[in-house]
Design a protein around this motif. Structure first.
Motif, short mmCIF file in Angstrom:
data_model
loop_
_atom_site.label_atom_id
_atom_site.label_comp_id
_atom_site.label_asym_id
_atom_site.label_seq_id
_atom_site.Cartn_x
_atom_site.Cartn_y
_atom_site.Cartn_z
N ALA A 1 46.47 -16.22 18.66
CA ALA A 1 46.98 -16.24 17.55
C ALA A 1 48.58 -16.21 17.84
N PRO A 2 49.32 -16.93 16.94
CA PRO A 2 50.68 -17.07 17.05
C PRO A 2 51.36 -15.66 17.40
N HIS A 3 51.07 -14.65 16.78
CA HIS A 3 51.84 -13.36 16.96
C HIS A 3 51.34 -12.47 18.25
N THR A 4 50.40 -13.00 19.08
CA THR A 4 49.68 -12.42 20.10
C THR A 4 51.04 -11.83 21.01
N PRO A 5 50.85 -10.67 21.40
CA PRO A 5 52.22 -10.10 22.27
C PRO A 5 51.89 -10.78 23.66
N PHE A 6 52.94 -10.57 24.44
CA PHE A 6 53.21 -11.12 25.85
C PHE A 6 53.14 -9.86 26.88
N ARG A 7 52.56 -10.13 27.86
CA ARG A 7 52.74 -9.23 29.05
C ARG A 7 53.42 -9.79 30.25
N ILE A 8 54.84 -9.36 30.72
CA ILE A 8 55.48 -10.27 31.36
C ILE A 8 55.95 -9.67 32.65
N VAL A 9 55.72 -10.12 33.86
CA VAL A 9 56.43 -9.60 35.06
C VAL A 9 57.66 -10.37 35.36
N GLY A 10 58.73 -9.89 35.35
CA GLY A 10 59.87 -10.42 35.83
C GLY A 10 60.28 -10.19 37.34
N ALA A 11 61.15 -10.93 37.77
CA ALA A 11 61.44 -10.86 39.28
C ALA A 11 62.64 -11.85 39.62
N HIS A 12 63.05 -12.04 40.52
CA HIS A 12 64.23 -12.85 40.71
C HIS A 12 63.76 -13.45 42.03
N ALA B 1 54.73 -23.33 18.90
CA ALA B 1 54.17 -24.43 19.19
C ALA B 1 52.38 -24.10 18.76
N ARG B 2 52.12 -22.72 18.77
CA ARG B 2 50.90 -22.43 18.14
C ARG B 2 50.84 -22.25 16.56
N GLY B 3 51.93 -22.88 15.90
CA GLY B 3 51.84 -22.72 14.44
C GLY B 3 52.59 -21.46 14.10
N GLY B 4 53.43 -20.70 14.82
CA GLY B 4 53.84 -19.39 14.31
C GLY B 4 55.19 -19.73 13.58
N SER B 5 55.57 -18.56 12.76
CA SER B 5 56.72 -18.36 12.15
C SER B 5 57.79 -17.40 12.89
N TYR B 6 58.79 -17.14 12.27
CA TYR B 6 59.83 -16.29 12.77
C TYR B 6 59.25 -14.92 12.76
N GLU B 7 58.41 -14.76 11.69
CA GLU B 7 57.70 -13.42 11.51
C GLU B 7 56.68 -13.14 12.58
N ASP B 8 55.87 -14.19 12.99
CA ASP B 8 55.30 -14.16 14.04
C ASP B 8 55.68 -13.77 15.61
N ARG B 9 57.14 -14.52 15.57
CA ARG B 9 57.66 -14.22 16.78
C ARG B 9 58.38 -13.01 16.87
N ALA B 10 58.54 -12.28 15.63
CA ALA B 10 58.96 -10.87 15.73
C ALA B 10 57.94 -9.83 15.91
N ARG B 11 56.59 -10.27 15.49
CA ARG B 11 55.57 -9.41 15.81
C ARG B 11 55.14 -9.66 17.23
N ALA B 12 55.21 -10.63 18.00
CA ALA B 12 55.01 -10.81 19.21
C ALA B 12 55.95 -10.22 19.91
N PHE B 13 57.34 -10.07 19.72
CA PHE B 13 58.03 -9.63 20.70
C PHE B 13 57.95 -7.97 20.54
N ALA B 14 57.63 -7.58 19.39
CA ALA B 14 57.51 -6.07 19.17
C ALA B 14 56.35 -5.24 20.05
N GLY B 15 55.42 -6.24 20.29
CA GLY B 15 54.14 -5.76 21.13
C GLY B 15 54.23 -6.03 22.53
N THR B 16 55.27 -6.52 23.03
CA THR B 16 55.43 -7.28 24.13
C THR B 16 56.00 -6.24 25.20
N VAL B 17 55.53 -6.12 26.45
CA VAL B 17 55.74 -5.13 27.47
C VAL B 17 56.26 -6.04 28.58
N CYS B 18 57.22 -5.77 29.37
CA CYS B 18 57.74 -6.30 30.46
C CYS B 18 57.88 -5.53 31.76
#
Length: 440
Positions: free
Chosen positions: A84-95, A301-318
């Protein structure tokens, strides 16, 4: 002194073993610059079925693995079927960058019959570790038409010669003192006059490029000594640029392993940035817009709105994965007396209440759950209260994107040396923990 936490294995299979460390050695040797590191990561992503997308093209919402390259940075992600467009991300960050010596805009220098290369100090390297070491030269050449070409002179080409003790007896009593401008310029040959354009002409010839075709360059020196197992039982690993290509390699391996499973509750992401060692403020650094742009465009790109973006980011962990300090046997007093991370004790969880690291209690619980799922031990790291604490991309990521972020890594010795040291088991223990985290 704290001992590693050892959660009980949950029965999940660990995809990586000592073969992962063997592969890390190959990755380190192939990645003498951030540009080579992202090229190496991209090659592994391609083999796993990921495809490169251009930032200047319109993106579609199809599932599968995708990645973006920008200079010395790479962001890769895998969209599960039906996400879904609001699916959260699981991120691994590095440099991708490491402290080193970098070539100046007017590189041709020399004196007293020696030909030298003018270099600038990048980040905070241990300068003495670059002395009397066989050095190569690598990086990116930009041609007149705007295209770029990777170059890697991976043989003894340069050397920063140390002054003989006979000419500086004060070293014995006062220790080595190096002036960054006067003492760190490497030699690469003999000759009477400085010839402008000599170094770039040499690189054009080595790269089979037309003479005069190179108009820009981002070049740096590297040790040509190979990564190697060390110790009686080969339980240690010595090599260059572990800070922080060890994490880039582990995150790439974990992402491709998770993508192969298909059905995922999150969208797993690798974000490997440049310029962490000098503050992350660039278009390819963690304090730039790259990660946020990629995540938002994936949602839209998956048809999401700003609301979907906010929901996805709220559930995201890095997970911000970077190397940390193992307890040093010769300087144990420099460490916190109750937190002594040991090599081969598993990844470390970095904590600093002044927010030099982004970890809090809820973040600790996320990482502890991933380690328990993977059957991987982990350790805690805090700085000695009397010592300044370093920092990472973790607090930057949390503040810039509003994403819950946890700082982790692998404990090493000789951080910021031309050649660093870690436990041979820790790279694959980290990778297994990252798999469990990305898979949710």
């Amino acid at each position: 002194m704290s001992e590693p936490s050892r959660p009980a294995a949950s029965g999940a299979t660990a995809p990586f073993d000592r073969g992962h460390t063997d592969d890390l050695m190959t990755f380190l040797a192939a990645s003498p610059s951030p540009y080579h590191a992202v090229a190496s990561a991209a090659e592994r992503l391609e083999k796993a079925g990921f495809r490169q997308v251009s930032e200047t093209d319109a993106w579609d919402g199809t599932s599968g693995g995708k990645y973006v390259l920008r200079g010395g940075a790479v962001v890769a992600w895998y969209v599960p079927e039906g996400a879904a467009p609001h699916t959260p991300f699981r991120i691994v960050g590095a440099h991708t960058d490491s402290p080193n010596l970098r070539v100046k805009p007017l590189p041709d220098a020399g004196a007293h019959g020696w030909r030298q290369v003018a270099v600038e100090i990048y980040g905070g390297p241990l300068l003495n570790s670059w002395l009397d070491r066989d050095l190569g030269l690598a990086g990116r050449l930009t041609l007149r038409d705007g295209t770029t070409h990777l170059v890697n002179i991976d043989r003894p080409l340069l050397r920063v010669p140390q002054l003989a003790i006979h000419l500086d007896r004060s070293v014995t009593a006062e220790g080595l003192k190096l002036d960054k401008q006067r003492h760190m310029q490497p030699v690469w040959g003999l000759g009477g006059d400085v010839r402008e354009g000599d170094l770039i002409a040499f690189l054009e010839e080595e790269s089979d490029l037309p003479a005069g075709s190179v108009t820009g360059w981002d070049l740096m020196v590297h040790s040509v000594e190979r990564p190697a197992y060390l110790g009686r039982d080969r339980e240690l690993l010595a090599g260059p640029r572990m800070d922080n290509l060890l994490s880039v390699h582990a995150a790439t391996a974990a992402l491709t392993a998770v993508a192969a499973t298909g059905d995922l509750p999150f969208i797993p992401v690798l974000a490997a940035f440049d310029h962490e060692e000098n503050g992350s403020q660039s278009d390819t650094g963690a304090d730039g817009p790259l990660l946020g742009s990629v995540l938002e465009r994936s949602v839209f790109a998956r048809g999401g709105s700003y609301e979907d973006r906010a929901r996805a980011f709220a559930g995201t962990v890095c997970l911000s994965s970077d190397t940390g300090h193992a307890v040093h046997p010769n300087y144990a007093e420099r460490h916190d007396p109750t937190h002594h991370p040991r090599v081969n004790g598993g990844p470390i969880l970095k904590v600093n209440v002044n927010n030099r690291y982004a970890t809090d209690g809820s973040g600790r619980a996320v990482f502890a759950a991933a380690c328990e799922k993977a059957g991987v031990p982990f350790q805690s790291f805090v700085s000695n209260n009397s010592m300044p604490c370093g920092t990472t991309i973790g607090p930057i990521t949390a503040a810039r994107h509003g994403i819950r972020t946890v700082d982790i890594g692998v404990a090493i010795l000789s951080m910021h040396s031309a050649r660093e040291l870690c436990g041979a088991d820790d790279p694959y223990l980290l990778a297994n923990a990252l798999v469990a985290f990305l898979a949710g």
